[in-house]
Design a protein around this motif. Structure first.
Motif, PDB file in Angstrom:
ATOM      1  N   VAL A   1       0.844  -1.207   0.000  1.00 55.89           N
ATOM      2  CA  VAL A   1       0.000   0.000   0.000  1.00 55.89           C
ATOM      3  C   VAL A   1       0.876   1.252   0.000  1.00 55.89           C
ATOM      4  CG1 VAL A   1      -1.685   1.331   1.321  1.00 55.89           C
ATOM      5  CG2 VAL A   1      -1.934  -1.142   1.138  1.00 55.89           C
ATOM      6  N   GLY A   2       1.874   1.258   0.867  1.00 58.57           N
ATOM      7  CA  GLY A   2       2.772   2.412   0.965  1.00 58.57           C
ATOM      8  C   GLY A   2       3.510   2.662  -0.340  1.00 58.57           C
ATOM      9  N   ALA A   3       3.905   1.582  -1.011  1.00 60.37           N
ATOM     10  CA  ALA A   3       4.678   1.739  -2.246  1.00 60.37           C
ATOM     11  C   ALA A   3       3.853   2.459  -3.308  1.00 60.37           C
ATOM     12  CB  ALA A   3       5.138   0.376  -2.759  1.00 60.37           C
ATOM     13  N   TYR A   4       2.622   1.992  -3.531  1.00 58.50           N
ATOM     14  CA  TYR A   4       1.784   2.653  -4.551  1.00 58.50           C
ATOM     15  C   TYR A   4       1.419   4.068  -4.112  1.00 58.50           C
ATOM     16  CZ  TYR A   4       1.407  -1.367  -7.589  1.00 58.50           C
ATOM     17  OH  TYR A   4       1.702  -2.378  -8.456  1.00 58.50           O
ATOM     18  N   HIS A   5       1.170   4.229  -2.831  1.00 59.35           N
ATOM     19  CA  HIS A   5       0.803   5.556  -2.340  1.00 59.35           C
ATOM     20  C   HIS A   5       1.927   6.560  -2.596  1.00 59.35           C
ATOM     21  CE1 HIS A   5      -1.396   8.454   0.022  1.00 59.35           C
ATOM     22  NE2 HIS A   5      -0.277   8.747   0.649  1.00 59.35           N
ATOM     23  N   LYS A   6       3.155   6.114  -2.362  1.00 60.92           N
ATOM     24  CA  LYS A   6       4.301   6.992  -2.513  1.00 60.92           C
ATOM     25  C   LYS A   6       4.538   7.352  -3.982  1.00 60.92           C
ATOM     26  CE  LYS A   6       8.729   7.169  -0.064  1.00 60.92           C
ATOM     27  NZ  LYS A   6       9.611   6.366   0.807  1.00 60.92           N
ATOM     28  N   LEU A   7       4.312   6.369  -4.876  1.00 60.74           N
ATOM     29  CA  LEU A   7       4.644   6.590  -6.290  1.00 60.74           C
ATOM     30  C   LEU A   7       3.523   7.292  -7.044  1.00 60.74           C
ATOM     31  CD1 LEU A   7       6.397   3.206  -7.030  1.00 60.74           C
ATOM     32  CD2 LEU A   7       7.480   5.447  -6.996  1.00 60.74           C
ATOM     33  N   ALA A   8       2.285   6.973  -6.706  1.00 64.57           N
ATOM     34  CA  ALA A   8       1.148   7.587  -7.402  1.00 64.57           C
ATOM     35  C   ALA A   8      -0.079   7.394  -6.520  1.00 64.57           C
ATOM     36  CB  ALA A   8       0.932   6.921  -8.754  1.00 64.57           C
ATOM     37  N   ALA A   9      -0.386   8.433  -5.727  1.00 66.64           N
ATOM     38  CA  ALA A   9      -1.443   8.294  -4.710  1.00 66.64           C
ATOM     39  C   ALA A   9      -2.771   7.826  -5.309  1.00 66.64           C
ATOM     40  CB  ALA A   9      -1.620   9.609  -3.970  1.00 66.64           C
ATOM     41  N   LYS A  10      -2.998   8.181  -6.592  1.00 62.84           N
ATOM     42  CA  LYS A  10      -4.259   7.784  -7.228  1.00 62.84           C
ATOM     43  C   LYS A  10      -4.369   6.270  -7.365  1.00 62.84           C
ATOM     44  CE  LYS A  10      -4.496  10.166 -11.053  1.00 62.84           C
ATOM     45  NZ  LYS A  10      -4.700  10.610 -12.375  1.00 62.84           N
ATOM     46  N   PHE A  11      -3.217   5.602  -7.334  1.00 62.89           N
ATOM     47  CA  PHE A  11      -3.231   4.153  -7.546  1.00 62.89           C
ATOM     48  C   PHE A  11      -3.045   3.366  -6.247  1.00 62.89           C
ATOM     49  CE2 PHE A  11      -2.575   5.810 -11.746  1.00 62.89           C
ATOM     50  CZ  PHE A  11      -3.355   4.963 -12.533  1.00 62.89           C
ATOM     51  N   THR A  12      -3.274   4.037  -5.119  1.00 61.86           N
ATOM     52  CA  THR A  12      -3.141   3.336  -3.840  1.00 61.86           C
ATOM     53  C   THR A  12      -4.062   2.112  -3.805  1.00 61.86           C
ATOM     54  OG1 THR A  12      -2.730   5.487  -2.875  1.00 61.86           O
ATOM     55  CG2 THR A  12      -3.086   3.696  -1.339  1.00 61.86           C
ATOM     56  N   TRP A  13      -5.156   2.181  -4.556  1.00 59.34           N
ATOM     57  CA  TRP A  13      -6.089   1.045  -4.543  1.00 59.34           C
ATOM     58  C   TRP A  13      -5.450  -0.251  -5.028  1.00 59.34           C
ATOM     59  CZ3 TRP A  13      -7.134  -1.422  -9.160  1.00 59.34           C
ATOM     60  CH2 TRP A  13      -6.833  -0.711 -10.330  1.00 59.34           C
ATOM     61  N   VAL A  14      -4.427  -0.144  -5.887  1.00 56.20           N
ATOM     62  CA  VAL A  14      -3.753  -1.374  -6.325  1.00 56.20           C
ATOM     63  C   VAL A  14      -3.098  -2.039  -5.114  1.00 56.20           C
ATOM     64  CG1 VAL A  14      -2.152  -2.392  -7.978  1.00 56.20           C
ATOM     65  CG2 VAL A  14      -3.275  -0.250  -8.526  1.00 56.20           C
ATOM     66  N   GLY A  15      -2.540  -1.202  -4.240  1.00 57.37           N
ATOM     67  CA  GLY A  15      -1.951  -1.729  -3.011  1.00 57.37           C
ATOM     68  C   GLY A  15      -3.007  -2.399  -2.137  1.00 57.37           C
ATOM     69  N   TRP A  16      -4.143  -1.731  -2.032  1.00 52.75           N
ATOM     70  CA  TRP A  16      -5.236  -2.322  -1.250  1.00 52.75           C
ATOM     71  C   TRP A  16      -5.687  -3.644  -1.838  1.00 52.75           C
ATOM     72  CZ3 TRP A  16      -6.440  -1.739   3.413  1.00 52.75           C
ATOM     73  CH2 TRP A  16      -6.135  -0.540   4.061  1.00 52.75           C
ATOM     74  N   ALA A  17      -5.729  -3.697  -3.165  1.00 51.39           N
ATOM     75  CA  ALA A  17      -6.117  -4.954  -3.804  1.00 51.39           C
ATOM     76  C   ALA A  17      -5.146  -6.061  -3.392  1.00 51.39           C
ATOM     77  CB  ALA A  17      -6.124  -4.794  -5.325  1.00 51.39           C
ATOM     78  N   GLY A  18      -3.862  -5.679  -3.247  1.00 44.90           N
ATOM     79  CA  GLY A  18      -2.864  -6.659  -2.814  1.00 44.90           C
ATOM     80  C   GLY A  18      -3.172  -7.204  -1.420  1.00 44.90           C
ATOM     81  N   ILE A  19      -3.549  -6.306  -0.513  1.00 48.85           N
ATOM     82  CA  ILE A  19      -3.857  -6.742   0.863  1.00 48.85           C
ATOM     83  C   ILE A  19      -5.083  -7.669   0.852  1.00 48.85           C
ATOM     84  CG2 ILE A  19      -4.507  -5.972   3.175  1.00 48.85           C
ATOM     85  CD1 ILE A  19      -1.845  -4.900   2.599  1.00 48.85           C
ATOM     86  N   ILE A  20      -6.112  -7.263   0.114  1.00 49.41           N
ATOM     87  CA  ILE A  20      -7.330  -8.099   0.059  1.00 49.41           C
ATOM     88  C   ILE A  20      -7.003  -9.461  -0.556  1.00 49.41           C
ATOM     89  CG2 ILE A  20      -9.644  -8.282  -0.949  1.00 49.41           C
ATOM     90  CD1 ILE A  20      -9.730  -5.189  -0.867  1.00 49.41           C
ATOM     91  N   THR A  21      -6.176  -9.441  -1.612  1.00 53.92           N
ATOM     92  CA  THR A  21      -5.770 -10.704  -2.235  1.00 53.92           C
ATOM     93  C   THR A  21      -5.081 -11.614  -1.223  1.00 53.92           C
ATOM     94  OG1 THR A  21      -5.363  -9.488  -4.270  1.00 53.92           O
ATOM     95  CG2 THR A  21      -4.483 -11.701  -4.146  1.00 53.92           C
ATOM     96  N   GLY A  22      -4.128 -11.026  -0.488  1.00 57.80           N
ATOM     97  CA  GLY A  22      -3.399 -11.821   0.501  1.00 57.80           C
ATOM     98  C   GLY A  22      -4.347 -12.422   1.527  1.00 57.80           C
ATOM     99  N   PHE A  23      -5.276 -11.606   1.982  1.00 55.61           N
ATOM    100  CA  PHE A  23      -6.252 -12.059   2.977  1.00 55.61           C
ATOM    101  C   PHE A  23      -7.056 -13.238   2.420  1.00 55.61           C
ATOM    102  CE2 PHE A  23      -9.998 -11.981   5.588  1.00 55.61           C
ATOM    103  CZ  PHE A  23      -9.575 -11.499   6.821  1.00 55.61           C
ATOM    104  N   CYS A  24      -7.551 -13.082   1.198  1.00 52.48           N
ATOM    105  CA  CYS A  24      -8.379 -14.146   0.590  1.00 52.48           C
ATOM    106  C   CYS A  24      -7.565 -15.421   0.349  1.00 52.48           C
ATOM    107  CB  CYS A  24      -8.975 -13.687  -0.739  1.00 52.48           C
ATOM    108  SG  CYS A  24     -10.266 -12.474  -0.545  1.00 52.48           S
TER     109      CYS A  24
END
Ligand code: PHE
Length: 482
Positions: A77-100
């Motif tokens: 999440v931090g990586a995408y947020h730092k590089l392009a805040a608009k794409f922080t959701w890709v980071g979130w998708a990663g967390i949800i994926t890991g959880f699932c």
């Protein structure tokens, strides 16, 4: 208030990083998924398609992920947020994926643990399996047993991940990965000595592309199966390698490490195939049997070997699967934990290690609760088959499709089916068209060595990988909903 210096942690050596990254990649995907998919998709033809995809798509996404992680020094999440805040959701998708993924991966890990313990006891004459031909079916619908082993495996994960990067993850992998390799070779040699094993190797390595013209399978099915498999097997598309990369020192060589991880992962998948498929061939069992291969088919193999040696081989085999599953699941749990740790540290909270223990435990509890669905529906048996709870298909009263025939497939559809290929596609498009391949290669050059393959990576990030991901996404969607 007392000032506390906070430390995110880092790998102690490049060897430790490699073992952890290979540990993440080598998992149930290699030892279970690869042989059974190969068994279903024409053996040799599948292997060739897989190898091409690993080189042209897998390698480049691996380099991209490790670079983004190390450049930002943050979890997904931090990586995408730092590089392009608009794409922080890709980071979130990663967390949800890991959880699932963990909701089913930890259940499967628990089952493997049960088998390993069962064979260990069997070596000392204590039989906990009963009739090997029916054990798998009975175990699946034994809700109490499934939940207990799920709990045990989850607990082991928590213990390792809360120990931190060097003290937990690296320490475990540095021992487990070499051990896994030697056990695999030992079992492989034993299997190779069995009469009739040769047919298994022939199936894997003798040039034969007849599956492409088989109306039941065909080229497209082989392509999409191999693409999905490659992707999951290399732990890509959900930020696992971003997270591990964020703990890597600047002086280490990302490109070389990526090549090593891709090669080792592929080699281990092939070696696992060289155990499972020839073993089936030697004992007259069908290798196209699908997902039951790891549990029911292999158990019959070990009972046919018979006696002490059968139990010993059974133990070694399931113990190696246990190590492989555990080294992967801790890497996924770390994706979740790292998110909380980064967030705490940005706020100066959580003490010295950013609240790692608490974060790990909380995520594990959440995963355990949601994973109960997977542990209790008998992996598709449902109440109709004697399990404690209904499968999604039973629950919603709709026809059985790929995504709803059990809760495992439901979580798998969200993660491996949709979010992972989407994540990797967005990442390579961002690198190819927005940030530029140069950004990645500059990070690779932080070790002082010139990066290689500029044209290759450029073509991969801009075109080959996004197109590859469209194939995966299409394949997964038709597989789950078609
Ligand atoms: N690569 C692991 C396997 O082959 C699974 C995995 C997927 C691990 C995604 C981490 C992230 O089983």
């Amino acid at each position: 208030m007392e000032e506390q210096k906070q430390d995110r942690g880092s790998f102690g050596s490049n060897f430790g990083f490699l073992m952890a990254a290979i540990g993440s990649a080598v998992g149930l995907g290699n030892i279970w998924g690869f042989p059974y998919k190969m068994g279903k998709c024409g053996g040799f033809a599948f292997l060739i398609v897989y190898l091409c995809l690993a080189v042209f798509v897998g390698l480049c996404v691996m380099v991209g992920e490790m670079s983004l992680g190390r450049k930002t020094g943050q979890g997904v999440v931090g990586a995408y947020h730092k590089l392009a805040a608009k794409f922080t959701w890709v980071g979130w998708a990663g967390i949800i994926t890991g959880f699932c993924i963990l909701c089913f991966y930890l259940v499967l890990g628990g089952m493997v643990t049960r088998y390993a313990c069962g064979y260990l006891l069997a070596m000392f004459g204590v039989d906990t399996f009963g009739d090997p031909a029916t054990f798998f079916g009975r175990f699946l619908v034994n809700g109490g047993g499934m939940v207990l082993w799920f709990f045990i495996f989850t607990l082991i994960n928590v213990l390792i991940v809360s120990g931190g990067i060097q003290g937990g993850i690296e320490k475990f992998n540095k021992i487990a990965m070499p051990a896994l390799f030697f056990i695999l070779v030992a079992v492989l040699i034993y299997v190779a000595c069995q009469p009739g094993a040769g047919d298994g190797y022939k199936f894997m390595f003798a040039a034969n592309f007849s599956v492409f013209s088989d109306p039941e399978v065909g080229f497209l099915k082989v392509l999409k199966t191999a693409a999905g498999q490659m992707f999951f097997s290399l732990s890509l598309g959900m930020g696992c390698m971003i997270t591990y990369g964020s703990y890597l020192e600047k002086k280490e060589d990302i490109q070389k490490n990526s090549v090593i991880v891709v090669c080792c992962d592929t080699m281990m998948a092939i070696l696992a195939g060289c155990v499972v498929l020839p073993a089936c061939a030697a004992f007259g069992l069908d290798y196209g049997g699908g997902p039951g291969l790891l549990f029911s088919t292999m158990q019959i193999v070990f009972s046919k070997m018979g006696g002490f040696i059968g139990n010993l081989m059974g133990f070694l085999f399931y113990f190696l699967v246990f190590l492989a599953a555990l080294s992967s699941s801790i890497s996924i749990l770390e994706v979740c934990t790292a998110y909380s740790v980064d967030k705490n540290m940005a706020a100066g909270k959580g003490g010295k290690d950013g609240g790692r223990k608490k974060a790990t435990i909380l995520f594990a509890i959440g995963i355990f609760v949601f994973g109960l669905l997977v542990a209790l529906d008998g992996l598709g048996s449902g109440v109709a088959g004697g399990a404690a709870i209904k499968t999604p298909a039973e629950l919603f009263g709709i026809g059985v499709k790929g995504w709803n025939d059990c809760w495992l497939d439901f979580y798998d559809m969200i993660s491996e089916g949709i979010l992972m290929p989407l994540g990797a596609m967005v990442m390579s498009l961002l690198i190819g068209w927005k940030w530029g391949t140069n950004m990645v290669l500059e990070e690779c050059e932080a070790d002082g060595k010139k990066a290689w393959g500029r044209g290759f990576f450029n073509a991969c990030f801009k075109f080959i990988t996004p197109i590859g991901m469209v194939v995966v996404l299409y394949g997964q969607l038709t597989g789950f909903f078609g």
